[in-house]
Design a protein around this motif. Structure first.
Motif, mmCIF file in Angstrom:
data_model
loop_
_atom_site.group_PDB
_atom_site.id
_atom_site.type_symbol
_atom_site.label_atom_id
_atom_site.label_comp_id
_atom_site.label_asym_id
_atom_site.label_seq_id
_atom_site.Cartn_x
_atom_site.Cartn_y
_atom_site.Cartn_z
ATOM 1 N N GLY A 179 0.847 -1.187 0.000
ATOM 2 C CA GLY A 179 0.000 0.000 0.000
ATOM 3 C C GLY A 179 0.879 1.232 0.000
ATOM 4 N N SER A 180 0.351 2.318 -0.481
ATOM 5 C CA SER A 180 1.123 3.554 -0.566
ATOM 6 C C SER A 180 1.332 4.153 0.824
ATOM 7 C CB SER A 180 0.414 4.549 -1.481
ATOM 8 O OG SER A 180 0.284 4.001 -2.778
ATOM 9 N N MET A 234 -1.215 4.693 4.188
ATOM 10 C CA MET A 234 -2.501 4.024 3.946
ATOM 11 C C MET A 234 -2.894 3.113 5.113
ATOM 12 S SD MET A 234 -3.915 5.092 1.253
ATOM 13 C CE MET A 234 -3.856 5.507 -0.505
ATOM 14 N N SER A 278 -5.711 0.446 1.465
ATOM 15 C CA SER A 278 -6.064 1.679 0.773
ATOM 16 C C SER A 278 -6.991 2.531 1.635
ATOM 17 C CB SER A 278 -6.755 1.337 -0.553
ATOM 18 O OG SER A 278 -7.111 2.508 -1.262
ATOM 19 N N GLN A 331 -5.298 9.890 3.297
ATOM 20 C CA GLN A 331 -3.862 9.654 3.146
ATOM 21 C C GLN A 331 -3.084 10.950 3.335
ATOM 22 O OE1 GLN A 331 -2.531 9.072 -0.856
ATOM 23 N NE2 GLN A 331 -0.748 7.851 -0.263
ATOM 24 N N ASP A 387 -2.418 4.709 -6.226
ATOM 25 C CA ASP A 387 -3.254 3.828 -5.413
ATOM 26 C C ASP A 387 -4.302 3.105 -6.266
ATOM 27 O OD1 ASP A 387 -4.404 2.827 -2.879
ATOM 28 O OD2 ASP A 387 -6.051 4.185 -3.374
ATOM 29 N N ASP A 447 -9.800 -1.726 3.307
ATOM 30 C CA ASP A 447 -10.106 -0.292 3.400
ATOM 31 C C ASP A 447 -9.793 0.198 4.813
ATOM 32 O OD1 ASP A 447 -11.142 2.252 3.321
ATOM 33 O OD2 ASP A 447 -13.239 1.613 3.385
#
Length: 202
Positions: free
Chosen positions: A13-14, A17, A134, A140, A165, A177
């Motif tokens: 994940g970025s 996140m 995410s 974020q 993303d 999520d």
């Protein structure tokens, strides 16, 4: 996946996140987690195995506390060649630690590899399933800019090095999520663990 090793779940994940939080939830659900970043911190900490080699390549980047992350970061930030030299030191060591982790947990049905740059660097083909963590872009952004020392410029630089993303979600086998409550995120993780365990038994 082969018969003599667990199903490998790649968790990615970025930035900001909530990947570390989700990794801890997998661990709480009884799934062994290999955290590449934590392994790097250990190897770069006081007396760490990588400290002498990093000091030789980047003089002045280490001290009695191990690698001075700010100093090393300043030496490689925005310099692709310097970053490549650092990665050539770090990545083989992490790969070896990962192999040792797999050997220790060979009897488990599944393990999680926490890999921040799974798509960008490692390659999704190295794992059996991909889970992307995410959250909405505004969540974020708020999380990132609340971090000490983080600036708009640094955030933009980090994002430029990471796959968007939306692309990660499109390539994922499963998406968790984190733009919701911790309890809801934990429930998503537990449901996924239950599903994967059931699939592996079939």
């Amino acid at each position: 996946m082969t018969g003599d090793q667990p199903c490998i779940v790649g968790l990615t994940g970025s930035i900001a996140m909530g990947k570390s939080t989700v990794a801890a939830m997998f661990a709480d659900a009884g799934v062994p987690v290999f955290d590449a970043d934590a392994e790097v911190r250990r190897m770069q900490g006081p007396g760490g195995s990588l400290v002498p080699e990093i000091e030789a390549a980047f003089p002045g980047s280490t001290g009695h506390e191990g690698v001075r992350r700010d100093a090393l970061g300043a030496m490689v930030f925005g310099d692709p060649d310097a970053l490549a030299r650092l990665e050539a030191i770090v990545h083989p060591a992490v790969a070896k630690a990962r192999e040792q982790f797999l050997a220790r947990h060979a009897a488990e049905p599944m393990v999680v590899f926490d890999i921040p740059l799974l798509f960008e660097k490692t390659g999704a083909e190295t794992v059996d399933k991909v889970v992307v963590v995410s959250a909405p872009a505004e969540v974020q952004r708020e999380r990132v800019l609340s971090r000490p020392g983080m600036t708009e410029e640094k955030f933009a630089q980090i994002l430029s090095l990471q796959m968007p993303d939306a692309d990660k979600r499109a390539r994922a086998d499963y998406v968790i999520d984190t733009g919701t409550t911790l309890a809801d995120t934990a429930a998503q993780v537990q449901a996924l663990v239950d599903k994967l365990r059931a699939d592996l038994r079939d």
